[in-house]
Design an enzyme around this catalytic site. Structure first.
Site, short mmCIF file in Angstrom:
data_model
loop_
_atom_site.label_atom_id
_atom_site.label_comp_id
_atom_site.label_asym_id
_atom_site.label_seq_id
_atom_site.Cartn_x
_atom_site.Cartn_y
_atom_site.Cartn_z
N ARG A 34 -85.41 -14.21 -13.06
CA ARG A 34 -87.13 -13.98 -13.44
C ARG A 34 -86.83 -13.55 -15.11
O ARG A 34 -87.39 -13.21 -15.98
CB ARG A 34 -87.19 -12.83 -12.55
CG ARG A 34 -89.42 -13.72 -12.10
CD ARG A 34 -90.22 -13.17 -11.39
NE ARG A 34 -89.21 -11.88 -11.00
CZ ARG A 34 -89.50 -10.31 -10.98
NH1 ARG A 34 -90.83 -9.97 -11.54
NH2 ARG A 34 -89.19 -9.25 -10.27
N SER A 130 -73.58 -11.61 4.96
CA SER A 130 -73.13 -10.20 4.77
C SER A 130 -72.12 -9.59 4.12
O SER A 130 -70.62 -10.00 4.57
CB SER A 130 -73.30 -9.84 6.97
OG SER A 130 -72.94 -8.20 7.06
N HIS A 187 -76.98 -9.57 14.30
CA HIS A 187 -75.64 -8.57 13.73
C HIS A 187 -76.29 -7.47 12.95
O HIS A 187 -76.09 -5.75 13.48
CB HIS A 187 -75.02 -9.53 11.98
CG HIS A 187 -74.36 -8.48 11.39
ND1 HIS A 187 -75.20 -7.85 10.26
CD2 HIS A 187 -73.50 -8.84 10.94
CE1 HIS A 187 -74.11 -7.22 9.35
NE2 HIS A 187 -72.75 -8.06 9.62
N ASN A 188 -77.61 -7.83 11.79
CA ASN A 188 -78.48 -5.68 11.51
C ASN A 188 -78.24 -5.29 12.73
O ASN A 188 -78.28 -4.28 12.70
CB ASN A 188 -79.44 -6.59 11.10
CG ASN A 188 -78.75 -7.04 9.48
OD1 ASN A 188 -77.79 -7.71 9.12
ND2 ASN A 188 -79.82 -6.66 7.96
N GLU A 191 -75.59 -3.30 13.51
CA GLU A 191 -75.70 -3.08 12.92
C GLU A 191 -75.99 -1.53 12.97
O GLU A 191 -75.34 -0.43 12.69
CB GLU A 191 -75.05 -3.47 11.76
CG GLU A 191 -75.64 -2.29 9.92
CD GLU A 191 -76.43 -3.37 9.21
OE1 GLU A 191 -75.40 -4.58 8.51
OE2 GLU A 191 -76.39 -3.24 7.82
N TYR A 192 -77.01 -1.23 12.87
CA TYR A 192 -77.98 -0.58 13.57
C TYR A 192 -77.30 0.19 14.82
O TYR A 192 -77.26 1.96 14.17
CB TYR A 192 -79.88 -0.29 13.69
CG TYR A 192 -80.25 -0.97 12.87
CD1 TYR A 192 -80.61 -2.31 11.56
CD2 TYR A 192 -81.70 0.05 12.07
CE1 TYR A 192 -80.62 -1.68 10.31
CE2 TYR A 192 -82.71 -0.76 12.00
CZ TYR A 192 -82.11 -1.47 10.43
OH TYR A 192 -83.15 -1.56 9.32
N LYS A 262 -85.01 -1.50 6.56
CA LYS A 262 -85.80 -3.03 5.98
C LYS A 262 -86.39 -3.63 6.51
O LYS A 262 -87.10 -4.36 6.64
CB LYS A 262 -84.82 -3.22 4.52
CG LYS A 262 -84.17 -3.05 3.53
CD LYS A 262 -83.76 -3.87 2.24
CE LYS A 262 -82.97 -3.21 1.17
NZ LYS A 262 -81.59 -2.83 1.61
N ARG A 289 -83.55 5.55 14.19
CA ARG A 289 -84.38 5.65 12.93
C ARG A 289 -86.27 6.16 12.66
O ARG A 289 -86.13 6.21 11.79
CB ARG A 289 -84.11 4.13 11.68
CG ARG A 289 -82.32 4.26 11.37
CD ARG A 289 -82.41 2.81 10.87
NE ARG A 289 -80.79 2.37 10.82
CZ ARG A 289 -80.17 1.97 9.77
NH1 ARG A 289 -80.99 1.25 8.45
NH2 ARG A 289 -79.25 1.12 10.03
N HIS A 454 -99.75 -9.61 43.78
CA HIS A 454 -98.75 -10.32 43.22
C HIS A 454 -97.79 -11.14 44.40
O HIS A 454 -96.76 -11.37 43.59
CB HIS A 454 -98.29 -9.51 41.79
CG HIS A 454 -99.10 -9.90 41.20
ND1 HIS A 454 -99.75 -9.98 40.45
CD2 HIS A 454 -99.63 -8.01 40.74
CE1 HIS A 454 -100.71 -9.44 39.56
NE2 HIS A 454 -100.22 -7.62 39.61
C1 6PG Z 1 -75.41 -6.88 5.27
C2 6PG Z 1 -76.10 -5.12 5.90
C3 6PG Z 1 -77.45 -5.67 4.55
C4 6PG Z 1 -78.53 -4.89 4.69
C5 6PG Z 1 -78.30 -3.39 4.26
C6 6PG Z 1 -79.59 -2.55 4.16
O1 6PG Z 1 -74.69 -7.39 6.51
O2 6PG Z 1 -74.73 -6.58 4.68
O3 6PG Z 1 -77.29 -5.55 7.00
O4 6PG Z 1 -78.18 -7.16 4.55
O5 6PG Z 1 -79.58 -5.28 4.35
O6 6PG Z 1 -77.42 -3.26 5.39
O7 6PG Z 1 -80.04 -2.65 5.72
P1 6PG Z 1 -81.63 -1.11 6.49
O8 6PG Z 1 -81.91 -1.12 5.13
O9 6PG Z 1 -82.24 -1.89 7.03
O10 6PG Z 1 -80.78 -1.01 6.15
#
Ligand code: 6PG
Length: 475
Positions: A34, A130, A187-188, A191-192, A262, A289, A454
């Site tokens: 942009r 990712s 996956h995320n 990840e958490y 996010k 979180r 029920h």
């Molecule tokens: C990845 C991560 C990535 C994610 C960040 C931030 O696989 O590379 O999952 O995509 O956006 O890790 O995630 P949060 O801000 O939700 O912690």
């Protein structure tokens, strides 16, 4: 006619890194951002890769610079920006041209965009990518969604730029529509959960055992040489070892304990509820979180109720050992992944997607944030038995038998001393529920029948029975 093999829109960190990766693998790429100054600066800073990169200053020029049928990657913030870019691009494209959304889209949005494509819009692929900045530059893990024929058109590029695990590219087509972004969301979520469980054992070492950050760094470093070998344990050791450039002490001790997000973990938790797929470890991690963000309330809580002991009284700490915490983390991790894969299996059924569970474990073995040694064993365990809960796969059942005592010990000692372990506790409760043949849901059924008629099934076989609640029954 343009000659670039592919185009890319959005030269933020991830987009810029992905474009360099594509150019490095030998594909000419046209780029547009942009802000034209960003495009120019990117091209000027691309070094010897600049000759493979075509900087463009209008969308028309971008489209003209790409060989038809075109493929254009969108690397823009998830949400309405993606729709805006699609709307701007669509009139400029020709039949057969394809848009690839490589951002962290909500898979429902991807489904909607794929449905629009099927009605005559440009071809559309939603791919989960990712690996953060480093992964985008040198090899991410790629979870593809959309029509297989469209994926096949660009698979040679996506495989070339992906991470490799023992020579196998971590880039796979997961299924139609939003399947790729769905797998990325899980996956995320994992990840958490992985991050939260590591934070919980970090807390046990810091607050329970009174260990300094450097000592904790050394423990994570050692764990990373064993069964817990993983990117997240590795970076945790580096985070714990780093020094604060301002004060000189451990950097970790100076970081505000308020975790950002996010939202992708939350999407996973919401979807799991809709699918009736219990991912309690991930849900606990998402909630943790959110709780971490409530700093003011936590401070008020500590003032009102008193803090948990900063160090366990002698004798209590005896129940908490470094080796025990390692075993507890192994156990929690297996249970978390068992839940995550079971959720993917539930989605495969609900959405009629041919989600390839063993392949999913394989694409997560390298490049992505949750990459770990254990994923290779999980791929093996899921092969030939994708519908079986991972906790029942013989190799993992053995590991659970060997480690659940340590998880119980860690959670119990922590709980008795006010050290919160929400994700590890959730894993333990899941384990205990999953090995209880006679649960307490008979009481739930009795209650439901009492107030709502029920009905319930009897142990002796009669179905849709009603209780003898008589005049007490409300329903
Ligand atoms: C990845 C991560 C990535 C994610 C960040 C931030 O696989 O590379 O999952 O995509 O956006 O890790 O995630 P949060 O801000 O939700 O912690």
């Amino acid at each position: 006619m343009g000659q670039a093999e592919i185009g890319l829109i959005g030269l933020g960190t991830m987009g810029a890194m992905l474009a360099l990766n594509i150019a490095e693998k030998g594909f000419d790429i046209a780029v547009w951002n942009r802000t034209t100054a960003t495009t120019r600066a990117f091209h000027a800073g691309a070094g010897e890769l600049a000759e493979r990169i075509v900087p463009t200053e209008t969308l028309e020029a971008l489209v003209a610079a790409i060989k038809p049928p075109r493929a254009i990657i969108l690397m823009v913030p998830a949400g309405p920006v993606v729709d805006d870019e699609i709307a701007k691009l669509t009139p400029l494209l020709s039949p057969g041209d394809m848009i690839i959304d490589a951002g962290n889209a909500n898979f429902h949005d991807t489904d909607r965009r794929a449905a629009a494509a099927a009605k005559g819009g440009p071809r559309f692929l939603g791919i989960g990518v990712s690996g953060g900045e480093e992964g985008a530059r040198h090899g991410p893990s790629i979870m593809g969604g959309g029509e297989k024929a469209d994926w096949d058109r660009v698979a040679h590029i996506l495989r070339a730029i992906a991470a490799q695990y023992e020579g196998v590219p971590c880039a796979t087509h997961m299924g139609p529509g939003g399947a790729g972004h769905f797998v990325k969301a899980v996956h995320n979520g994992i990840e958490y959960a992985d991050m939260q469980m590591i934070a919980e054992v970090y807390g046990a070492m810091r607050d329970g055992l009174g260990m300094a950050a450097e000592e904790i760094a050394a423990v994570f470093r050692r764990w990373n040489e064993g069964p817990l070998h993983s990117y997240l344990v590795e970076i945790s050791s580096e985070v714990a070892a780093a020094r604060d450039p301002i004060g000189g002490g451990p950097m970790l001790d100076m970081i505000l304990d308020r975790a950002g997000q996010k939202g992708t973990g939350r999407w996973t938790a919401i979807e799991a509820q809709l699918l009736a797929a219990p991912i309690t470890v991930i849900e606990a991690a998402v909630a943790a979180r959110n709780l971490s963000a409530r700093l003011d309330e936590r401070q008020a809580g500590e003032a009102l109720f008193g803090a948990a002991p900063q160090r366990l009284p002698a004798g209590m700490a005896g129940g908490l050992t470094i080796d025990g915490l390692e075993q507890a983390l192994i156990c929690g991790k297996i249970l978390c992944y068992a839940q995550g894969f079971a959720m993917i299996g539930a989605a495969a059924k609900a959405f009629d997607w041919p989600l390839p569970l063993p392949e999913i474990a394989r694409v997560w073995r390298a490049g992505c944030i949750i990459r770990s040694a254990m994923l290779n064993d999980m791929a093996t365990a899921l092969t030939g038995a994708p519908e079986r809960n991972l906790m029942f796969a013989p190799a993992f059942a053995e590991k659970l038998k060997a480690t659940h005592g340590a998880l119980r010990q860690a959670v119990s000692v922590a709980t008795l001393n006010g050290l919160p372990m929400p994700a590890l506790s959730a894993g333990l409760a899941y384990f205990d529920m999953m090995r209880t043949a006679r649960s307490t849901a008979n009481m739930i059924q009795g209650q439901r029948d009492f107030f709502g008629a029920h009905g319930f099934d009897r142990l002796d076989g009669a179905n849709s029975h009603h209780g003898p609640w008589g005049s007490h029954a409300a329903g």
